[in-house]
Write a protein that holds these residues in place. Structure first.
Motif, short mmCIF file in Angstrom:
data_model
loop_
_atom_site.label_atom_id
_atom_site.label_comp_id
_atom_site.label_asym_id
_atom_site.label_seq_id
_atom_site.Cartn_x
_atom_site.Cartn_y
_atom_site.Cartn_z
N UNK A 10 0.88 -1.20 0.08
CA UNK A 10 -0.01 0.02 0.07
C UNK A 10 0.93 1.24 -0.04
N UNK A 11 0.44 2.21 -0.44
CA UNK A 11 1.07 3.45 -0.46
C UNK A 11 -0.09 4.91 -0.24
N UNK A 12 0.52 5.76 0.54
CA UNK A 12 -0.16 6.90 0.83
C UNK A 12 0.44 8.22 0.11
N UNK A 54 -5.25 13.59 -0.10
CA UNK A 54 -4.32 12.48 0.23
C UNK A 54 -5.00 11.33 -0.22
N UNK A 55 -4.62 10.53 -1.24
CA UNK A 55 -5.07 9.30 -1.43
C UNK A 55 -4.34 7.90 -0.89
N UNK A 56 -5.07 6.70 -0.62
CA UNK A 56 -4.23 5.59 -0.15
C UNK A 56 -4.50 4.65 -1.42
N UNK A 57 -3.46 4.03 -1.82
CA UNK A 57 -3.40 3.28 -3.17
C UNK A 57 -2.81 1.74 -2.71
N UNK A 58 -3.60 0.70 -3.34
CA UNK A 58 -3.05 -0.77 -3.29
C UNK A 58 -2.09 -0.98 -4.25
N UNK A 59 -1.49 -1.95 -4.41
CA UNK A 59 -0.26 -2.57 -5.05
C UNK A 59 -0.50 -2.31 -6.68
N UNK A 60 -1.67 -2.28 -7.19
CA UNK A 60 -2.15 -2.03 -8.46
C UNK A 60 -2.46 -0.47 -8.53
#
Length: 146
Positions: A10-12, A54-60
């Motif tokens: 995950x990435x923010x 701000x967004x949180x993103x999965x591995x895709x």
């Protein structure tokens, strides 16, 4: 406060260009008790004119969480529309979203405000608490001025 690490994969990020307005609107207009009144156009305008997002993103790279703020850019900010998609909860994303917005951004020393009916524990970690603030409700439920 040290940032709680998110689960690997995950990435923010606070890059507004990465925010998928349709994905965020789909969640907020159906799942969030506070966001169902807006049209997609209303929400898109709120994102476009936000002081920060701000967004949180999965591995895709898919948006799985979101937060936005409005501010005067000098002293005060309002945190809004914080959510993490149900399927991605339990990975530290809620804390990471708020941390990125409040602690890692240009508003670190601002007075922050928000409304919540169910996430007091999350926000208390960042120093939010009861105050003596007054509020004027929005919309037709407001009493006429006499």
């Amino acid at each position: 406060m040290a940032q709680t690490p998110v689960t690997p994969g995950y990435e923010v990020d606070d890059d507004p260009a990465r925010i998928d307005v349709d994905t965020a609107y789909a969640f907020l207009s159906t799942e969030a008790y506070w966001g169902r009144w807006r049209t997609r156009e209303d929400f898109a305008e709120q994102v476009r004119t936000a002081w920060r997002v701000v967004g949180a993103f999965d591995s895709d790279g898919k948006l799985v969480g979101f937060a936005r703020a409005v501010s005067d850019g000098l002293a005060i900010a309002y945190l809004a529309d914080v959510y993490v998609d149900d399927a991605h909860r339990g990975h530290g994303l809620g804390v990471a979203l708020v941390h990125k917005m409040i602690e890692d951004g240009p508003g670190r020393e601002f007075r922050w405000m928000l409304h919540t009916s169910d996430a007091h524990g999350l926000y208390e970690k960042f120093g939010f608490g009861s105050t003596t603030a007054m509020e004027r409700p929005a919309g037709p439920s407001r009493r006429p001025i006499s």
